[in-house]
Design an enzyme around this catalytic site. Structure first.
Site, PDB file in Angstrom:
ATOM      1  N   LEU A 198       0.820  -1.218   0.000  1.00 22.77           N
ATOM      2  CA  LEU A 198       0.000   0.000   0.000  1.00 22.77           C
ATOM      3  C   LEU A 198       0.849   1.262   0.000  1.00 22.77           C
ATOM      4  O   LEU A 198       0.431   2.320  -0.482  1.00 22.77           O
ATOM      5  CB  LEU A 198      -0.920   0.024   1.228  1.00 22.77           C
ATOM      6  N   GLN A 200       5.066   3.011   1.481  1.00 21.26           N
ATOM      7  CA  GLN A 200       6.363   2.789   2.109  1.00 21.26           C
ATOM      8  C   GLN A 200       6.831   4.061   2.798  1.00 21.26           C
ATOM      9  O   GLN A 200       6.634   5.169   2.289  1.00 21.26           O
ATOM     10  CB  GLN A 200       7.401   2.351   1.070  1.00 21.26           C
ATOM     11  N   PHE A 202       9.908   3.623   8.279  1.00 24.24           N
ATOM     12  CA  PHE A 202       9.861   2.409   9.107  1.00 24.24           C
ATOM     13  C   PHE A 202       9.910   1.157   8.255  1.00 24.24           C
ATOM     14  O   PHE A 202      10.537   0.166   8.604  1.00 24.24           O
ATOM     15  CB  PHE A 202       8.569   2.456   9.940  1.00 24.24           C
ATOM     16  N   GLY A 203       9.249   1.206   7.140  1.00 25.53           N
ATOM     17  CA  GLY A 203       9.195   0.045   6.260  1.00 25.53           C
ATOM     18  C   GLY A 203       7.980   0.118   5.362  1.00 25.53           C
ATOM     19  O   GLY A 203       7.341   1.156   5.227  1.00 25.53           O
ATOM     20  N   VAL A 206       4.055  -0.863   3.989  1.00 22.79           N
ATOM     21  CA  VAL A 206       2.722  -1.099   4.517  1.00 22.79           C
ATOM     22  C   VAL A 206       1.992  -2.013   3.536  1.00 22.79           C
ATOM     23  O   VAL A 206       1.936  -1.730   2.332  1.00 22.79           O
ATOM     24  CB  VAL A 206       1.952   0.225   4.701  1.00 22.79           C
ATOM     25  N   LYS A 233       1.943  -2.625   8.851  1.00 21.49           N
ATOM     26  CA  LYS A 233       3.170  -1.837   8.706  1.00 21.49           C
ATOM     27  C   LYS A 233       4.319  -2.657   9.266  1.00 21.49           C
ATOM     28  O   LYS A 233       4.480  -2.792  10.483  1.00 21.49           O
ATOM     29  CB  LYS A 233       3.002  -0.512   9.463  1.00 21.49           C
ATOM     30  N   ASP A 264       6.317  14.903  12.919  1.00 22.71           N
ATOM     31  CA  ASP A 264       6.459  14.553  11.504  1.00 22.71           C
ATOM     32  C   ASP A 264       5.125  14.738  10.784  1.00 22.71           C
ATOM     33  O   ASP A 264       4.667  13.876  10.045  1.00 22.71           O
ATOM     34  CB  ASP A 264       6.958  13.116  11.339  1.00 22.71           C
TER      35      ASP A 264
END
Length: 941
Positions: A616, A618, A621-622, A624, A638, A736
């Protein structure tokens, strides 16, 4: 038809006047500051007409010379303070400083000038310039007046002041010596004159009271509580007059608050079948050949009409409707039509004519006309400016240290250099005060100049010790203190900077300064020998006592920790590993509670996501992934990437936060995974992805978000941030905020997401300190970048960038033709009043201009350089709710359409005490009525 006559000439009748000022530059109880410039006395005096107190200007300026006007110009109608003036034969710029103001408030600033042949030359100055701070106000042109020697010239502006002080500067342009007779400052409510923003101010051209019963009456304080000056406006040949002695009431939330004394009189055509007509011409300026103008026309019915009588009329500008429908003034109640945004014509012909339903001729009670000036220039960094003002005061510097230290560049202060990194405020980078006759100690204010690279105080008569605070200047590389009378030793902080090679400290020719030689050390030892004999035994005793107390508390703390560990073990769920007791975010010190949401294994996540098949999105963190639970509920998974620089700390922080925050505009967590090296968070599924995708038009349909939907998303996102700042315990700073961290569900409802960088704080100790800067380029608060201390206002700044993205459809950093911050790009265009050039063209004008403009203004306030000048998220929520109401009102009133006038640079508004049934009473509403405007004194036709 009677010959036209410029009403601007009526300003020659101006009486110099003012408000109260206590000695030494303090506003009075009403916030008024009134200055009698050049007054030789030392105490204030009371004016017989206004009953306001005028103060000498000695507390506001330290340059210029006092003069009296020639006796032949002292006339009965001339006020007392016009009898004297202050002139400035020396220096390019001389400034009055008005202090103790309220940051973010609107102020009326008025200056008056009476030449009166004070210098015996009988030659008034042709031209000099006025500035408010670093923004141009107007050129004072004495030669354009019919009586340049004895007439009173008045300059007035309404501006938003973004500091707790404002400076009014007279600038010599080489066409005569500047002078000034009087200076007034009047605070205004923030709701008045909505056309005044942080980006633009209004300069008065005319403020006219139609047909006062006393033709010499000039309305001002106390008849006008804001002390605006209303000049008489009448023409017995063309206009009949009407009046009342009853009070004319302002409506609720009145945007202009015209005083009853002005609204009690009106004009109407002598011939009932005729129109009211007047005009004004554009006045090109040297720095603005095509200025924009704002006009406000006031109406109130002064007669109690019979049952069959109707007074209704159209207001037309250059043959086009100023207002889309007939206007019906209300009995003894204020009403007005006005334009919200300036546009441009060479002449403005106003015609007010009765509608076909009207049985009575039109009327008008008063009019105001303003030109628009940009106020987007940002002065020197406020901390730098305050510091050098204090240095100037301490050492009584008499050079050109007047006004802003760095701007305009051609008037920057002597002996210093500045950096000019647009759009950031200018910073002072070097000061050279060598051989300037300085006496006393070294001012602590030098240590507040955080951008300083070079400081030269050599060859003066400075005494005392060198302050160690100078070592805290992060950028300084050279400090020259040689040739003074300093004593003591070099502070340890500076010694360390010298040793590591980051500082060149020059200190020669200071005979009493110890620089580390044996003689200095021995002298110091002899001087303190007796003190040492006394201090050593006391210190030994203190050490022993302190050690005993420390041991006691360490033992006690160990016992308490053991008790806490036992308690935690007791509540630990069976077969579940406690995630961590690490303090999340490092801000509040609270231990991480065990996450109570569902815990998934890595294999379960593989099944849920069908082998992590569909990505879905990115982030840092990594990735999704799309997934489905056993009951068919769609979720987003996630999964932390092994390559991610966000590790266990950020994962635990976000997991902890998501278990204790619950708000409809924050993303909800369903569960988590901490299975060996695998870490993941399982969220509710957000069907429409990120806000950034929709702003860019890259959603699956490639559609453009309509303005109403953008507004709703802005409001919902703001509500989520407000909850973080005020609603949860402890409160959080997101750190953020950006368009990719605002997600949209199937109903396009907004949710704030990604709390891995969030920090807890205490309202009593906000801000918090950090060791690293986090955030996304283009969104990061410049004050946070400088101080490494994020605050809630850091989130406000980032959210302001998101608002600009919603308004413009552009990303936070524009790439063409070169990388540019969206804030700088938008400020430049909004300063020219060009909202259409800022608003996303893909919306095809399907919006209320006023709501778009208001959101842009909110964004500019949110992205102010200084955090103290930014609103809170609660303020932002309240203002966005008003914008939503404006947009909803447009849909109700206009059915989503616009008026028939074609000029795309104009919008108007009107209010009366009785609106049509589908618009709520007493509410100012704006119509997309397109026509340009400009002003020079209106003239009768």
């Amino acid at each position: 038809m009677a010959p036209s006559w410029p009403l601007l000439l009526l300003l020659l009748l101006c009486l110099a006047g003012g408000g109260i000022l206590q000695p030494r530059a303090q506003p009075d109880s009403k916030g008024f500051i009134s200055i009698d410039c050049g007054y030789p006395g030392e105490t204030s005096y009371m004016d017989d007409t206004t009953m306001l107190s005028y103060s000498p200007d000695i507390g506001f300026i330290d340059s210029g010379t006092n003069h009296n006007i020639s006796g032949e110009y002292v006339r009965p109608l001339l006020s007392r303070r016009a009898h004297n003036l202050r002139s400035f034969p020396d220096g390019a710029r001389n400034c009055y400083t008005l202090t103790s103001l309220v940051s973010g408030l609107k102020y009326l600033i008025r200056a008056s000038f009476v030449y009166g042949n004070y210098d015996g030359l009988n030659r008034p100055p042709v031209l000099f310039d006025l500035y408010i701070g670093v923004n141009f106000w107007m050129a004072v042109n004495m030669s354009s007046w019919s009586d340049p020697a004895g007439g009173v010239v008045t300059a007035e502006a309404i501006v938003m002041v973004l500091d707790d002080f404002v400076q009014v500067c007279l600038v010599n342009t080489g066409a005569g010596t500047p002078f000034i007779s009087g200076l007034d400052l009047r605070p205004l409510k923030t709701t008045l004159y909505p056309q005044v923003t942080a980006a633009q101010g209004l300069v008065m051209l005319a403020r006219l009271n139609a047909a006062p019963t006393n033709k010499t009456y000039i309305a001002r304080y106390p008849d006008d509580p804001h002390d605006r000056i209303w000049f008489p406006w009448y023409d017995a040949v063309n206009w009949a007059e009407m009046s009342t002695t009853q009070t004319v009431q302002n409506i609720e939330n009145d945007l202009f608050e015209a005083p009853s004394a002005v609204m009690q009189t009106a004009i109407t055509p002598q011939n009932a079948s005729k129109n009211i007509e007047f005009y004004w011409d554009a006045e090109p300026k040297p720095n603005d050949p095509s200025p924009g103008y704002i006009a406000i026309m006031y109406f109130s019915e002064l007669q109690l009409l019979n049952g069959n009588d109707v007074r209704q009329f159209y207001v037309n500008l250059n043959g086009n409707p100023w207002y889309p429908t007939g206007f019906t003034p209300q009995y003894l109640s204020n009403g007005a039509t006005y334009n919200s945004y300036p546009s441009h014509h060479s002449r403005y012909n106003i015609s007010i004519n009765a509608t076909s339903n009207s049985t009575l001729p039109p009327i008008i009670n008063a009019v105001e006309v303003f030109s628009v000036v940009p106020t987007t220039n940002i002065g020197t960094d406020s901390q730098d400016a305050t510091a050098v003002m204090a240095i100037k005061a301490k050492y009584q510097v008499q050079k050109n240290w007047m006004g802003d230290p760095c701007l305009p560049k051609n008037m920057a202060w002597d002996m210093m250099n500045c950096s000019y990194a647009t759009p950031n405020p200018s910073r002072i980078t070097s000061i050279n005060m060598s051989s300037s006759g300085l006496t006393g100690d070294i001012s602590s204010s030098f240590a507040k100049l955080k951008a300083l690279l070079y400081l030269d105080l050599s060859n003066n008569n400075l005494t005392g010790s060198i302050p160690d605070a100078l070592s805290q200047l992060p950028s300084v590389t050279v400090i020259d203190l040689s040739g003074n009378k300093l004593n003591g030793s070099i502070p340890p902080g500076l010694l360390k900077r010298i040793q590591d090679g980051s500082l060149d400290l020059r200190h020669g020719n200071n005979p009493d300064l110890c620089t580390g030689s044996n003689s200095c050390l021995l002298a110091t030892k002899r001087k303190n020998k007796v003190a040492i004999y006394v201090a050593v035994p006391i210190l030994v005793i203190l050490v022993i006592v302190s050690a005993a107390i420390l041991v006691f508390f360490l033992l006690r703390r160990r016992n308490q920790q053991q008790g806490s560990m036992n308690t935690m073990t007791a509540v630990k769920p069976q077969n579940e590993e406690a995630m961590s007791t690490t303090s999340y975010g490092g801000g509040d010190g609270d231990s991480l509670r065990i996450v109570e949401n569902r815990r998934f294994t890595y294999k379960e996540l593989e099944m849920i996501t069908n082998g992590f098949q569909r990505v879905l999105g990115q982030g840092g963190f990594g990735r999704v992934y799309d997934g489905f639970l056993e009951d068919g509920t769609q979720v987003a998974v996630k999964l932390r990437s092994h390559a991610s620089n966000q590790g266990t700390k950020e994962f635990l922080a976000e997991a902890q936060i998501l278990t204790r925050i619950h708000h409809k505009n924050l993303v909800s967590m369903i569960g988590y995974c901490k299975d060996g090296e695998y870490m993941a968070l399982v969220y509710e599924y957000m069907a429409h992805g990120t806000l950034r995708e929709h702003i860019a038009g890259s959603d699956r349909n490639g559609a453009c978000l309509p303005w109403r939907q953008r507004l709703q998303i802005a409001l919902e996102s703001a509500q989520g941030l407000e909850y973080l700042h005020k609603g949860c315990n402890p409160p959080l700073i997101h750190r953020d905020v950006k368009a990719t961290n605002i997600l949209l569900n199937a109903k396009l409802e907004a949710r704030i997401a990604d709390f891995g960088l969030s920090r807890a704080f205490n309202h009593d100790t906000d801000p918090v300190s950090t060791n690293t800067l986090v955030g996304t380029p283009g969104y990061v608060d410049p004050e946070y970048q400088m101080t490494m201390q994020p605050t809630t206002k850091s989130d406000v700044y980032s959210f302001g960038v998101v608002l600009l993205e919603l308004v413009t459809g552009k990303p936070a950093i524009l790439s063409n033709p070169e990388p540019t911050n969206i804030i700088h790009w938008a400020r430049q265009r909004l300063a020219r009043g060009n909202i259409e050039g800022v608003a996303d063209a893909r919306m095809n004008s399907g919006y209320d201009v006023n709501s778009v403009w208001k959101v842009a203004e909110i964004a500019l306030k949110c992205t102010a350089q200084a955090s103290a000048q930014r609103p809170t998220m609660a303020d932002v929520v309240a203002q966005l709710q008003e914008c939503v109401e404006l947009e909803n009102g447009r849909a109700v009133y206009t059915g989503g359409g616009s008026s028939s006038v074609d000029d795309p640079n104009w919008s108007h508004g009107a209010y009366t005490s009785g609106q049509s049934s589908n618009v709520s009473d007493n509410t100012a509403f704006e119509m997309e009525h397109r026509v340009p405007t400009v002003v020079t004194g209106p003239a009768v036709r």
